[in-house]
Every structure is written in C-alpha cells, then in structure tokens.
Design an enzyme around this catalytic site. Structure first.
Site, mmCIF file in Angstrom:
data_model
loop_
_atom_site.group_PDB
_atom_site.id
_atom_site.type_symbol
_atom_site.label_atom_id
_atom_site.label_comp_id
_atom_site.label_asym_id
_atom_site.label_seq_id
_atom_site.Cartn_x
_atom_site.Cartn_y
_atom_site.Cartn_z
ATOM 1 N N CYS A 42 45.616 47.833 24.946
ATOM 2 C CA CYS A 42 46.507 48.759 25.654
ATOM 3 C C CYS A 42 45.584 49.738 26.371
ATOM 4 O O CYS A 42 44.620 50.236 25.781
ATOM 5 C CB CYS A 42 47.403 49.474 24.648
ATOM 6 S SG CYS A 42 48.231 50.936 25.337
ATOM 7 N N HIS B 85 45.864 52.698 27.143
ATOM 8 C CA HIS B 85 45.803 54.061 26.607
ATOM 9 C C HIS B 85 44.702 54.196 25.533
ATOM 10 O O HIS B 85 44.266 55.302 25.230
ATOM 11 C CB HIS B 85 47.132 54.461 25.957
ATOM 12 C CG HIS B 85 48.210 54.864 26.913
ATOM 13 N ND1 HIS B 85 48.908 53.953 27.679
ATOM 14 C CD2 HIS B 85 48.720 56.085 27.236
ATOM 15 C CE1 HIS B 85 49.809 54.601 28.410
ATOM 16 N NE2 HIS B 85 49.708 55.890 28.163
ATOM 17 N N SER C 228 52.477 52.521 32.702
ATOM 18 C CA SER C 228 53.646 53.312 32.302
ATOM 19 C C SER C 228 53.328 54.801 32.317
ATOM 20 O O SER C 228 54.238 55.626 32.359
ATOM 21 C CB SER C 228 54.065 52.920 30.889
ATOM 22 O OG SER C 228 52.975 53.138 30.012
HETATM 23 N N1 DGL Z 1 49.190 51.475 28.751
HETATM 24 C C1 DGL Z 1 50.117 50.522 28.353
HETATM 25 C C2 DGL Z 1 49.570 49.237 27.879
HETATM 26 O O1 DGL Z 1 48.450 48.944 28.256
HETATM 27 C C3 DGL Z 1 51.505 50.879 28.000
HETATM 28 C C4 DGL Z 1 51.743 51.751 26.819
HETATM 29 C C5 DGL Z 1 53.236 52.014 26.702
HETATM 30 O O2 DGL Z 1 53.845 52.375 27.719
HETATM 31 O O3 DGL Z 1 53.794 51.790 25.629
HETATM 32 O O4 DGL Z 1 50.180 48.506 27.177
#
Ligand code: DGL
Length: 262
Positions: free
Chosen positions: A181, A183, A11
């Site tokens: 996640c 991030h 994303s």
């Molecule tokens: N990097 C993402 C994940 O691994 C998405 C974070 C998001 O867009 O809320 O879930």
C-alpha cells in the site's frame, strides 16, 4: 518527445510516496496528482466500487491531457488495473508489475506483503508473485489501520508503534517485505525496526519510477522543455489532513501551497 504531464492518483496522500520517487528519477517531467480524499479509504471498499472510482480518476486525468497514468495505489492496482487497461488508450502503469519484476531479478523465494484489506483479499500480489516466481513462499497480511493513521499524520507516535508491532509480529523469516500500500512507506522506520536487518523492505514507488522511466524512453515520450518541472496536486475533498502529511513527504512548501479542489 511529449511535453504533456504524467498523471497519478491515489485515495489520499499515500501516492505522494510514488510521486516523490518519480519526481526524483525524472526531474524534467511535469506531474498532475489527484488525491481522491472524498472517497478515502479505498482499502475497505468492494472491487466494483474501486473500479468505478478508478475510472473516474482516470477520466479526470485524461481530461487534463496527461501522456501516461500511474495508479499510485495498491488497492486500485490490484482490483481495477486489468479492467481499466481495456477501456482507455492512455498507457496505465500500476505498482504491482514493476515490483514483481524487481523481486524476480533478486531471486527471492520467501516474500512478505502487507497491504489494505481489499488488496490482500483480491490476491493481486499473491497471484502476480506466483506467476513469475513459482514455489515462492508468501506471507500476506492486511493492515487496515495503517492508511487511515497515515492520513491522520499518526506515523511515529505510540499508537503507530504499537499498531505496526501488532501487524508485523507474525511476519517472520521473509527475505523481502513489500509495502503493498503506498501509504506504508510513511511507517518505513517503524516497520524496519520490527524485522531482522537482512530483510529488504520494498517501496513500490522506487520500482514504479524505474518502470515509468523505461516506458518514457522506449516510447519517446520525454519532456524536452527547458523550464523547471511543474507539479499540480488536486483533491476531491479539501476537508482533510492531506496538506499536513504531504508537507512531511514532499519537504516542499511550494507544491502544497497550490493544492486545488478538482
Ligand atoms: N494508498 C492506497 C493503497 O496503496 C489506498 C489506501 C486506502 O485508501 O485504503 O492501497
């Protein structure tokens, strides 16, 4: 051999943590990355929306003639991978399976997972762990503020410290903590500082890069050209902080200089 690039999407900037690991492990492979910044965040959206967005990004990557796709996103892996695997011929690798295989080998029986609200709600990690490691204790925690903070570049200020502390305070006695996640590796140091020193903190990008390497070997898809690897990053919207945060992760001005809108 297959000299086509590997495709990847997330994303936003989080999937760059996966990109970095794949690039480290497979320095000869070209990579095309899409940050779906126009649709960020994925973590608060419904499963139906995540499937639709995942289909679109996969089709974008297929159009760019990739040989393999990595879903560098926990939210899309947990809610859309099963569905999209049935729809496309291109091989698709998500972040959950390679991580679980690793955890199984380590014989862990008390595992924590932090991820977006959508991922935790989907129980994607919990089901996959239970499937492969029966009787495993799982502590799952949604941390909805972390991905937006990472996109903002708030990864080591006071707000980041307090937020990580708040999310991590119930995460006790685990043997391993999955950063579910992509991030979250941006907060790795803050997260580690909240846990006892014997907890293994798992960056899924590392596990994914091993899985990609294995797949490429087994299917004879290695890039055999002698020139330097080519990296292309596309965004669905360029009005964002992606470049600033990507610079921190990539430590490479050259790659970010060529970011384009898809
Ligand atoms: N990097 C993402 C994940 O691994 C998405 C974070 C998001 O867009 O809320 O879930």
């Amino acid at each position: 051999m297959d000299n086509r690039p590997i495709g990847m999407f997330d994303s936003g900037v989080g999937g760059i943590t996966v990109f970095q690991e794949v690039r480290k492990k497979l320095p000869n492979e070209d990579i095309i990355y899409i940050g779906d910044t126009a649709s960020f965040p994925y973590g608060s959206k419904s499963k139906e929306t995540i499937i639709e967005l995942t289909k679109k990004r996969i089709e974008d990557l297929i159009q760019k003639n990739v040989k393999l796709i990595v879903i560098a996103c926990g939210t899309a892996t947990s809610q859309a991978l099963e569905e999209v695997k049935k729809l496309y011929d291109v091989p698709i690798i998500g972040i959950i399976e390679p991580t679980i295989e690793y955890l199984q080998k380590k014989n862990y029986h008390n595992i924590g997972v932090i991820a977006t609200t959508g991922t935790i709600r989907s129980k994607g990690w919990q089901k996959a762990i239970n499937d492969k490691i029966p009787n495993c204790l799982i502590q799952a925690k949604a941390c909805p503020l972390l991905a937006p903070m990472a996109e903002e570049g708030w990864i080591e200020n006071e707000i980041a410290k307090l937020t990580v502390h708040e999310y991590m305070k119930e995460m006790k006695n685990v043997e391993a903590l999955i950063l579910g996640c992509t991030h979250y590796p941006l907060f790795r140091e803050l997260i580690v500082s909240e846990l006892s020193s014997n907890v293994e903190v798992i960056n899924t990008g590392e596990m994914v890069s091993n899985a990609v390497e294995l797949y490429i070997q087994e299917h004879n898809l290695k890039n055999m050209k002698n020139s330097e690897a080519n990296y292309q990053i596309y965004l669905t919207d360029t009005e964002c902080n992606f470049i600033e945060v990507a610079k921190i992760l990539l430590k490479d001005e050259d790659i970010v200089r060529h970011i384009q809108k898809i």
